[in-house]
Each structure stands twice: as C-alpha cells, then as structure tokens.
Design a protein around this motif. Structure first.
Motif, PDB file in Angstrom:
ATOM      1  N   VAL A  48      -6.193  -0.010 -10.645  1.00 45.30           N
ATOM      2  CA  VAL A  48      -7.381  -0.510 -10.364  1.00 45.30           C
ATOM      3  C   VAL A  48      -7.101  -2.086 -10.780  1.00 45.30           C
ATOM      4  N   ALA A  49      -6.879  -3.321 -12.408  1.00 45.38           N
ATOM      5  CA  ALA A  49      -7.000  -3.639 -13.558  1.00 45.38           C
ATOM      6  C   ALA A  49      -6.430  -5.342 -13.331  1.00 45.38           C
ATOM      7  N   HIS A  50      -6.847  -6.363 -12.961  1.00 43.34           N
ATOM      8  CA  HIS A  50      -6.322  -7.589 -13.227  1.00 43.34           C
ATOM      9  C   HIS A  50      -5.300  -7.855 -14.047  1.00 43.34           C
ATOM     10  N   ARG A  51      -5.256  -6.836 -15.392  1.00 42.24           N
ATOM     11  CA  ARG A  51      -4.014  -7.371 -15.939  1.00 42.24           C
ATOM     12  C   ARG A  51      -4.567  -5.973 -16.966  1.00 42.24           C
ATOM     13  N   VAL A  52      -3.110  -5.692 -17.786  1.00 44.92           N
ATOM     14  CA  VAL A  52      -3.331  -4.346 -18.599  1.00 44.92           C
ATOM     15  C   VAL A  52      -2.263  -5.188 -19.702  1.00 44.92           C
TER      16      VAL A  52
ATOM     17  N   VAL B  25     -10.015  -0.321  -3.580  1.00 45.39           N
ATOM     18  CA  VAL B  25     -10.953   0.270  -4.429  1.00 45.39           C
ATOM     19  C   VAL B  25     -10.750   2.013  -3.882  1.00 45.39           C
ATOM     20  N   ALA B  26     -10.745   1.668  -2.070  1.00 45.70           N
ATOM     21  CA  ALA B  26     -11.100   3.939  -1.743  1.00 45.70           C
ATOM     22  C   ALA B  26      -9.862   4.832  -2.220  1.00 45.70           C
ATOM     23  N   ALA B  27      -8.497   3.755  -1.959  1.00 47.35           N
ATOM     24  CA  ALA B  27      -7.698   4.488  -2.587  1.00 47.35           C
ATOM     25  C   ALA B  27      -7.473   5.026  -4.097  1.00 47.35           C
ATOM     26  N   SER B  28      -7.932   4.152  -4.747  1.00 48.81           N
ATOM     27  CA  SER B  28      -8.045   4.397  -5.947  1.00 48.81           C
ATOM     28  C   SER B  28      -9.323   5.848  -6.369  1.00 48.81           C
ATOM     29  N   ARG B  29     -10.081   5.739  -5.299  1.00 50.87           N
ATOM     30  CA  ARG B  29     -11.395   7.028  -5.478  1.00 50.87           C
ATOM     31  C   ARG B  29     -10.194   8.428  -5.108  1.00 50.87           C
ATOM     32  N   LEU B  30      -9.546   8.181  -4.341  1.00 49.54           N
ATOM     33  CA  LEU B  30      -8.435   9.061  -3.688  1.00 49.54           C
ATOM     34  C   LEU B  30      -7.285   9.133  -5.564  1.00 49.54           C
ATOM     35  N   GLY B  31      -6.992   8.730  -5.985  1.00 54.72           N
ATOM     36  CA  GLY B  31      -6.465   8.937  -7.160  1.00 54.72           C
ATOM     37  C   GLY B  31      -5.315   8.193  -7.026  1.00 54.72           C
ATOM     38  N   LEU B  32      -5.437   7.218  -5.629  1.00 55.89           N
ATOM     39  CA  LEU B  32      -3.729   7.026  -5.352  1.00 55.89           C
ATOM     40  C   LEU B  32      -3.866   5.265  -5.198  1.00 55.89           C
ATOM     41  N   ARG B  33      -2.270   5.095  -5.763  1.00 51.05           N
ATOM     42  CA  ARG B  33      -2.488   3.121  -6.105  1.00 51.05           C
ATOM     43  C   ARG B  33      -2.368   2.250  -4.666  1.00 51.05           C
ATOM     44  N   CYS B  34      -2.409   1.694  -4.985  1.00 55.07           N
ATOM     45  CA  CYS B  34      -1.886   0.769  -3.657  1.00 55.07           C
ATOM     46  C   CYS B  34      -1.010  -0.575  -4.198  1.00 55.07           C
ATOM     47  N   HIS B  35      -0.196  -0.698  -3.435  1.00 52.24           N
ATOM     48  CA  HIS B  35       0.606  -2.019  -3.311  1.00 52.24           C
ATOM     49  C   HIS B  35       0.887  -2.970  -2.989  1.00 52.24           C
ATOM     50  N   ASP B  47      -6.553  -8.034  -7.603  1.00 56.66           N
ATOM     51  CA  ASP B  47      -7.612  -8.035  -9.016  1.00 56.66           C
ATOM     52  C   ASP B  47      -7.524  -6.666  -8.379  1.00 56.66           C
ATOM     53  N   VAL B  48      -7.516  -5.757  -7.839  1.00 57.60           N
ATOM     54  CA  VAL B  48      -7.212  -4.485  -8.398  1.00 57.60           C
ATOM     55  C   VAL B  48      -6.110  -3.262  -7.582  1.00 57.60           C
ATOM     56  N   ALA B  49      -4.608  -3.831  -7.153  1.00 49.32           N
ATOM     57  CA  ALA B  49      -4.100  -2.824  -6.759  1.00 49.32           C
ATOM     58  C   ALA B  49      -3.026  -2.908  -8.113  1.00 49.32           C
ATOM     59  N   HIS B  50      -2.257  -2.055  -7.931  1.00 49.33           N
ATOM     60  CA  HIS B  50      -1.399  -1.491  -8.792  1.00 49.33           C
ATOM     61  C   HIS B  50       0.102  -2.497  -8.960  1.00 49.33           C
ATOM     62  N   ARG B  51      -0.091  -2.971  -7.348  1.00 48.10           N
ATOM     63  CA  ARG B  51       1.583  -3.487  -8.118  1.00 48.10           C
ATOM     64  C   ARG B  51       0.827  -4.406  -6.765  1.00 48.10           C
ATOM     65  N   VAL B  52       1.134  -5.686  -6.500  1.00 45.18           N
ATOM     66  CA  VAL B  52       1.871  -7.143  -5.494  1.00 45.18           C
ATOM     67  C   VAL B  52       2.988  -7.581  -5.542  1.00 45.18           C
ATOM     68  N   THR B  53       3.576  -8.112  -4.294  1.00 48.96           N
ATOM     69  CA  THR B  53       4.027  -8.495  -4.059  1.00 48.96           C
ATOM     70  C   THR B  53       3.744  -9.447  -2.888  1.00 48.96           C
ATOM     71  N   THR B  54       4.766 -10.874  -3.699  1.00 48.18           N
ATOM     72  CA  THR B  54       4.123 -12.409  -3.053  1.00 48.18           C
ATOM     73  C   THR B  54       5.585 -13.119  -2.305  1.00 48.18           C
ATOM     74  N   ALA B  55       5.309 -13.114  -1.091  1.00 49.35           N
ATOM     75  CA  ALA B  55       7.083 -13.079  -0.867  1.00 49.35           C
ATOM     76  C   ALA B  55       6.257 -13.388   1.369  1.00 49.35           C
ATOM     77  N   PRO B  56       6.808 -13.510   1.493  1.00 51.95           N
ATOM     78  CA  PRO B  56       6.515 -14.343   3.385  1.00 51.95           C
ATOM     79  C   PRO B  56       7.582 -13.190   4.392  1.00 51.95           C
ATOM     80  N   TYR B  57       6.390 -12.448   5.479  1.00 49.72           N
ATOM     81  CA  TYR B  57       7.009 -11.969   6.074  1.00 49.72           C
ATOM     82  C   TYR B  57       8.418 -11.764   6.938  1.00 49.72           C
ATOM     83  N   ASP B  58       8.843 -12.499   6.706  1.00 49.91           N
ATOM     84  CA  ASP B  58      10.093 -12.479   6.773  1.00 49.91           C
ATOM     85  C   ASP B  58      11.721 -12.772   6.063  1.00 49.91           C
ATOM     86  N   ASP B  59      10.626 -12.322   4.844  1.00 49.25           N
ATOM     87  CA  ASP B  59      12.315 -12.033   3.436  1.00 49.25           C
ATOM     88  C   ASP B  59      11.918 -10.551   3.032  1.00 49.25           C
TER      89      ASP B  59
END
Lengths: 359, 359
Positions: A48-52, B25-35, B47-59
C-alpha cells in the motif's frame, strides 16, 4: 513554521511491517503518499506504499536518496540504528524526534526519565556484571525481572528471577549485554494509553485499553478498561506529561500497571502501538491517522470512542480462523498480507465490536 | 466452488481513480493486494496499490499480462470497452459480471431491464433521430430530459427540454449518439441504496442515503435519509431484486426518486458509488470492503449504521477548505492525493459525524 503537508506530499516511514502498512493506509486518507524504507524483502507495507526502498540501515546512499524523496520521516519501530538517524536528521525532519528514541531505546534511560518526571516506575537498578546483579537483588529483592537494556520486545531478552540462586543463569542469558533489574510489581491488570501530540503542542489521548498477554505477546486489548474515573484521569495526565517533556510529535504508547497504590508506568513506545489497534473501529480517527496528522503538521483529529471493542491479535496459526471470524458480523478484520504463518508471527488482528461506547 | 481469496492474493481493478484507491485500501485490510489497470498516468489508486499497469484498454498484451497476474478482476467504472472485457473474461473471473455491465452501460437497456422487473421508472423512449424525438415528446410531454444512451456521468451528455421547440438544439447536443428521452419526475428528493451480493447469493444493504446535487454533480449524501419505514423497506427490497436478477457479485448503487406515489428507480451503477462514501465512517464495514469481500469470495460484513453522517464532496477549489475542515473534530477527511484542483474535479470528501445513529 512548517506548513501542513498537502496532497501529493510524501511521508517516509522507516520499517515496512504491519504498523507501516496501516500508517500508509492512514496517509492515503489524507491525500499523502508513503515511501517505505525496509531492509527485508516484500514488506507488508509495500502493498500500500507509493514507493519502497529495500536496503539495510547502513546503506548511506540509499538512506540519502530515501530522505531526499520525502517531506518528513517517521518510523514504525524504535530500534533504528543511531548512525542512520544521524544522517537522516540532517536531510529531513524526523518525527517523533531524537529524544524520544534515545529514551525508549534504553530501558535504564527510560526508567530514569520517567522517574525524573515524578512518575511511578518499578524499582530498578543497572546490571552490567555479577556484582551489580547481587547488589541489585539485595536492594530490590525477588521476584524480579532481568532485562537487556536495549532491543527487547515481545518478552524477548527477559528472564524472571524467583530467587537469588538464579542470578548466574539469568545473567548468562543476557549474553554480556548491559541489563537492568526490575522489581516485581503486584498489579491487578495492565492498561495502555495511546497519546498524540501535534507539532503545535496540541495533545489528545485515546481512551485507555486493557491488555492481556500470552507468552509475552499482546493477546487482546479491551475498551473500556477497568479503571476508576480518577485512574482514567491519571493515565491521560501522565501521558500528556511524557509527551510534553519529550517535545514529542506523533503517537506514543504508554503501558501502565494498575495497582492498589495507583498507576505505575511499565514502558513507553515512541510509535503507534499494537494496543491501539482497536481505535480503527472504535473511533472516527484511529491511532494511525492521528500519527500521520501529527508528523505531517496537521491538527489532531477526534479520538473520542464510539464503540466498545476487543482487539485480538491473530498470531501464527490463528490465521486459519479467518473464515469463521469473517462470517461473524461483529468482527472487523485487519490482515497484514503475510503469506507464511510462523509461530509467534503477528498475521493480523480482529476488532470485535461488543456494543456502542459505554462503561 | 471458488475458495475465498487468502492473504497475498491479488485483486485486479480496472480504473485507477479515487474509487480504485479506496478499494485498494479495503483490500489491504483483508490481506489482499491490488493491481490497478489505468490508461492515465499517476492514478490516485497507484499510491496504495501493489502494482500499476499504465496502458490503454485496447492493449491486448498489457490486458493479458494484467489478467494473468491477478486472481479476480473488478472495476471502478462501468464503461469498460467491450473488447477488453471479451479478453479479460477468458482469463479470470470478472465481478460484477457481464450482464450488470451490459445493463448499466446503456440507459435504454437499463430502463427496459428495470421495468421488466416490475420496478417503477420514468417514462422513456429511444431517440435516434428527429422523428423519434418528436414522437417521444408527443408521448412523454415536457419537461423531459434527453440523454445519450451511453457514456454519460455527472450530468454530462444530458439536455433538459422545457418545450418541444428545444428539440432540434437538444438533438444536436447528442452529437448523433443514440439517445433516450426521459419524462420529468416530480420527486421530493433523491435517495440511494448501496447494496451488496456475495458469491453465494448472500445480500446486504446499507441504510439509504439522501443525495443533493449541484450542477449535476453529487454534492452531499446524508444518513438517515428522509424516508418512511415502508419506503425504507421498499428501497432495500427492490435493490435485492435487482442484485438477484443480475446474479450480481459485488456492490451496486441504486439511485431512487422519492415521490408521493412511491419510489422510482433513476439509475443503477455496478460498482461502489459516491453516495456510499459515508459508510467509511458510519459502519464497521464500508462499501469498499463489502465490494472486495464479495468479489474475493468472502462472506459479506456487517453494514449496520452506527452514526449519523453527512458526506460532502470536495470539488475543485473546495480542497482549499481542508485546513479548516481538518481542525473540526466532527470531520473525517478522505483525500484522493490529486495535486491539481481543476473545476468540477473530485478532490476528496469529508464525512461529518452528526451524532450516534438515530432517526
């Protein structure tokens, strides 16, 4: 005067465990980002961090880059190496400050500080060798507890003595580390106060919680604690005195023994505290947001309690109880995302709502 | 039967705005990660995600890699391109499912679906051209609202008609997009129900909130809403009927007009909803955790309300009120970390606690 941090600003957190994780979540509510510094891989706070930053505390380059990327630095544990702090302090504000760390990193310094404020503490004496220990046992008597002055937590680095014949073995268990002998306190129960102080000196305390330990580890915290009105006032006032004496900024945990003669301060922790997790479901503003508010230069929030709560730590295999706990509507779960359940490892906690706030 | 997601599992979220942020944030409370999957740079949810993909919806490549990295997929907005869904569905469960999206992406399909369930909706007619519009105005009368069938939100793509002389201009404003004419409803106020349905069919509803809009954008939601006991029951029952008809999994927002003749369904949103933000400080389990619980195969949590709350959106320059709002202990702030305050942009919201739960 520093301005309060605005959306997009970054809070640096030393330590990436569950406390860092919940601090990062609280920071996000205020529009702030978190940068976690943690030597271990895959820290729970990283989800849940922006950066690690994954680097040891003696990596000067990594520490410098970390500090330069954030607006303020805080921490989730008190045993930060002095050299790391020496460096970080020159680059960004570190909150809570050096004094609080110096006091809480050393049990002897802590006891002397608290006694110097006129607060009640257990009888204590410094123990560096067998002669010190013999003298201390003469003075304090048994039962007593020998503890390393530094780096102990969750009951580690502690030995109970029920007779002076156990002195040699107890001292050996300290591994030559400087120690402190503490006299036994005949207390009925333990409570803790989670207190906060803002940059401008504003102070707020959460309602004291009553703690139960199992095997040296906190098992449950229950609010309201069994305390008389006078004890409750005492608890809050003494916490405020500690905060002011340290010119503290952030949340501080104060553990207290309740005895027929009054409250005795057991120890303080210069950070959010396991015994304050109930605030997540008992208050509008929890201890994590209160801490972030303070270190970010914001005013403190309302810590008034709206519910009766029992917080239970989920340790090791307790994580297997989650499906049952999740199905009970009285429970609010808080899991740390750890995938390996080792014995004694804190995997999460559950806040059980037992009713609206009331004695 | 799918097993509930366990700590360390990953929830994929399409869309990285504030709703995605609060879901993470809610997912983190349940021990889950978000992409998070988001075409735009620097999404608030990042800012609070385990991972981010930056790409258009047609990729196709990015979508595939995203799906393969997660255990389940959900979304924070309903206008996901059909082709992206076609692909994602083959790789991982998408919850809520296709039916809910198909219904809510098209106002005409939505009206027909709701009417087919026997629920009250405004009189409506499909409008593809000037002939359709003239016929629709004859049938429905004025005042009426011409709306694009697809892709409208926060009042965009809508034109009010107070006389049939305005037909030509209104139709021009649709830019040749298929439209729907909706008759005017003489309602006293608008309420919304945030409802949830679990994978096993369990249903839970939050207490209805009363909404006020300004300039087509939600301004405030207040609980309790002004509703009779019968209307409250109606609201909850009709939301349950919608959920079951869609074989829905997750949180759904249902907007309702309150009229002397009863409740009329305005529209549904197959996701967490701005009018449910009050649950963050009014309930033990908020709408975001309820949604994550549902899509992760967990049992639903307790959505009982413990406080009276008014949620106010902070839009554009409202963000400058934060220092004053933060100093008032009745306020719980939720900021989205956006650094640029454009007019009409949702920057955060404040949940003002007005007392313990009560009518």
């Amino acid at each position: 005067m520093t301005r309060p941090l605005a959306p997009g600003a970054c809070v640096g957190v030393l330590g990436g465990g569950q406390l860092g994780r919940m601090l990062a979540v609280a920071a996000s509510r205020l529009g702030l980002r978190c940068h976690i510094y943690e030597p271990g891989a895959m820290p729970p706070a990283g989800d849940v961090a922006h950066r690690v930053t994954t680097a040891p505390y003696d990596d000067t380059e990594a520490l410098t880059a970390f500090a330069e990327s954030v607006d303020v630095i805080t921490y989730e544990f008190e045993n930060i190496p002095t050299r790391a702090l020496d460096l970080l302090e020159t680059l960004r504000p570190v909150r809570p400050g050096r004094r609080a760390l110096a006091v809480s990193q050393d049990r002897l310094t802590e006891k002397a500080f608290l006694a110097g404020l006129g607060l009640n503490v257990a009888p204590y004496a410094a123990v560096d060798d067998a002669v010190d220990l013999a003298e201390a046992l003469d003075e304090i008597g048994v039962p007593a507890i020998l503890k390393t002055r530094r780096l102990g937590y969750d009951g580690k680095g502690q030995v109970r003595l029920s007779s002076s014949a156990e002195a040699e073995a107890a001292l050996a268990a300290m591994n030559d580390a400087p120690a402190i002998l503490e006299g036994h306190i005949d207390f009925s129960h333990e409570v803790s106060v989670i207190a906060a102080r803002a940059l401008d000196g504003q102070v707020a305390c959460f309602d004291p919680g009553e703690n139960e330990h199992k095997g040296g580890i906190l098992a449950t915290t229950t609010v309201p604690a069994r305390l008389s009105a006078a004890q409750r006032t005492d608890a809050v006032l003494l916490a405020g005195r500690i905060l002011n004496a340290l010119n503290y900024v952030g949340v501080l945990g104060v553990e207290l023994f309740v005895t027929p003669g009054g409250l005795i301060v057991n120890e303080i922790a210069p950070r959010v505290h396991n015994s304050g997790h109930w605030t997540q479901n008992g208050c509008v503003i929890d201890q994590f947001e209160q801490h972030i508010r303070a270190v970010a230069g914001w005013p403190l929030g309302d810590g008034a309690r709206h519910a009766n709560v029992t917080m239970e730590n989920l340790i090791g295999d307790d994580i297997e109880r989650v499906p049952v706990l999740a199905a009970d509507p009285a429970n609010a779960l808080h899991l740390y995302g750890k995938t390996e359940a080792r014995a004694g490892r804190k995997m999460g906690h559950v806040n059980r709502i037992t009713g609206p706030a009331g004695g």
